[in-house]
Write an enzyme that holds these catalytic residues in place. Structure first.
Site, mmCIF file in Angstrom:
data_model
loop_
_atom_site.group_PDB
_atom_site.id
_atom_site.type_symbol
_atom_site.label_atom_id
_atom_site.label_comp_id
_atom_site.label_asym_id
_atom_site.label_seq_id
_atom_site.Cartn_x
_atom_site.Cartn_y
_atom_site.Cartn_z
ATOM 1 N N GLU A 65 0.812 -1.217 0.000
ATOM 2 C CA GLU A 65 0.000 0.000 0.000
ATOM 3 C C GLU A 65 0.848 1.270 0.000
ATOM 4 O O GLU A 65 0.530 2.255 -0.687
ATOM 5 C CB GLU A 65 -0.954 -0.005 1.197
ATOM 6 C CG GLU A 65 -2.113 -0.978 1.067
ATOM 7 C CD GLU A 65 -1.720 -2.425 1.361
ATOM 8 O OE1 GLU A 65 -2.501 -3.331 1.035
ATOM 9 O OE2 GLU A 65 -0.613 -2.622 1.918
ATOM 10 N N HIS A 118 -10.693 -5.992 8.145
ATOM 11 C CA HIS A 118 -11.516 -5.868 6.953
ATOM 12 C C HIS A 118 -12.804 -5.084 7.179
ATOM 13 O O HIS A 118 -13.653 -5.026 6.296
ATOM 14 C CB HIS A 118 -11.876 -7.255 6.411
ATOM 15 C CG HIS A 118 -10.731 -8.001 5.805
ATOM 16 N ND1 HIS A 118 -9.653 -8.431 6.550
ATOM 17 C CD2 HIS A 118 -10.481 -8.395 4.525
ATOM 18 C CE1 HIS A 118 -8.803 -9.072 5.762
ATOM 19 N NE2 HIS A 118 -9.288 -9.055 4.527
#
Length: 325
Positions: free
Chosen positions: A62, A131
């Site tokens: 990321e 998540h």
């Protein structure tokens, strides 16, 4: 007027497609966004139609995705970065707050950062740890970033295009548990500015403010009690900057406000809304501004997430409490 019925996810896909067609400097990049079409299939078919140089499968890094986007933006591109899940954004946090948010100011306006960072956020899908986060307050607190979130298919289609066309860096939060909900999309004309709040249901007795995945919950709550109380539901849409004019106007009529979001209450968006409404509408308030939020704990295991997330009953309990003053 050209109206289609689309899921929120499909509306995002169509909006991304329009942006790619409109400007060849628009790039989409992220983990599995190409051949797979994204974990939620939001970018499905785009690499096939626009090629691997414009819809780019990146390594699982990321920080590298955002760092690369900074360089591309400096060279005149408009990168649209996908962070696969909300909890995966933190490795990129330093790049976002130290580079993406600061570059325009640091260069005295000479360098623009037209970067969109798409983040599926929130819970409700039975996922594992990392998540189901709601990281919006981190980014809304960061000067130099704009933060928006869509709650329905129509807004998804237009807001993603407006964000990509902006010269400012934008965190674009997508309510992942609403991806499959259908709605009407008018593809013929932009109807609303990107950073404008919208009244989605008129009412007279109490104002309920929400954003992202909680807008549907607030609307369901209003429908559940429509024979007893008239709730005005407002979708913030933009979390930074906040457009609270419609909220002030509503509270001055109803005298009551409940703010709803999934994120924990401590120093959340609801706290900022409550503070500003108290400053601007003090003499109109019949009760304190109340918040209905997730709890101040780490996001729980999926088997108990429904106890963590605000639901219709908790929203209505908040409304009831405002009438106890």
């Amino acid at each position: 007027m050209m109206t289609e019925t689309l899921t929120l996810g499909k509306a995002l896909n169509l909006g991304l497609r329009r942006a790619l067609e409109r400007d060849d400097k628009v790039l989409i990049m992220g983990e599995d966004v190409g051949k797979l079409g994204g974990v939620f299939r939001i970018t499905d078919g785009l690499q096939k139609d626009f090629g691997e140089e414009r819809v780019i499968d990146t390594p699982l890094a990321e920080s590298g995705i955002i760092g690369t986007a900074v360089g591309l933006a400096i060279r005149g591109y408009r990168p649209v970065c996908e962070i696969q899940f909300d909890g995966f954004v933190y490795p990129a946090y330093n790049q976002i707050v130290s580079q993406v948010a600061k570059m325009h100011y640091r260069s005295q306006g000479k360098v623009r950062m037209p970067i969109v960072i798409r983040i599926p956020f929130g819970g409700g899908i039975g996922a594992v740890e990392h998540h189901s986060e709601s990281p919006e307050a981190y980014f809304a607190h960061t000067a130099g970033l704009k933060v928006v979130t869509c709650a329905n298919a129509g807004d998804a289609y237009w807001m993603i295009q407006q964000a990509i066309a902006s010269d400012d860096p934008i965190i674009f939060l997508e309510p992942k548990r609403r991806y499959w909900e259908k709605g009407e999309v008018d593809t013929s004309a932009e109807s609303y500015p990107l950073h404008a709040t919208r009244v989605v249901r008129a009412g007279t007795d109490c104002t309920v403010v929400a954003y992202g995945p909680m807008v549907r919950t607030a609307l369901d709550a209003a429908s559940a009690v429509e024979d007893e109380r008239s709730l005005e539901v407002i979708d913030l849409r933009s979390l930074s900057p906040l457009d609270l004019g419609p909220v002030y106007e509503s509270v001055r009529r109803t005298g009551r406000l409940v703010v709803v979001h999934e994120a924990p209450s401590n120093l959340g968006i609801g706290a900022e809304v409550a503070a500003r409404v108290t400053e601007h509408c003090f003499y109109s308030l019949e009760a304190p501004v109340l918040r209905v939020t997730g709890f101040d704990t780490p996001y729980p295991a999926a088997r108990v997430e429904e106890d963590f997330l605000p639901d219709l009953d908790r929203v209505l309990d908040g409304v009831d409490r405002t009438f106890g003053w």
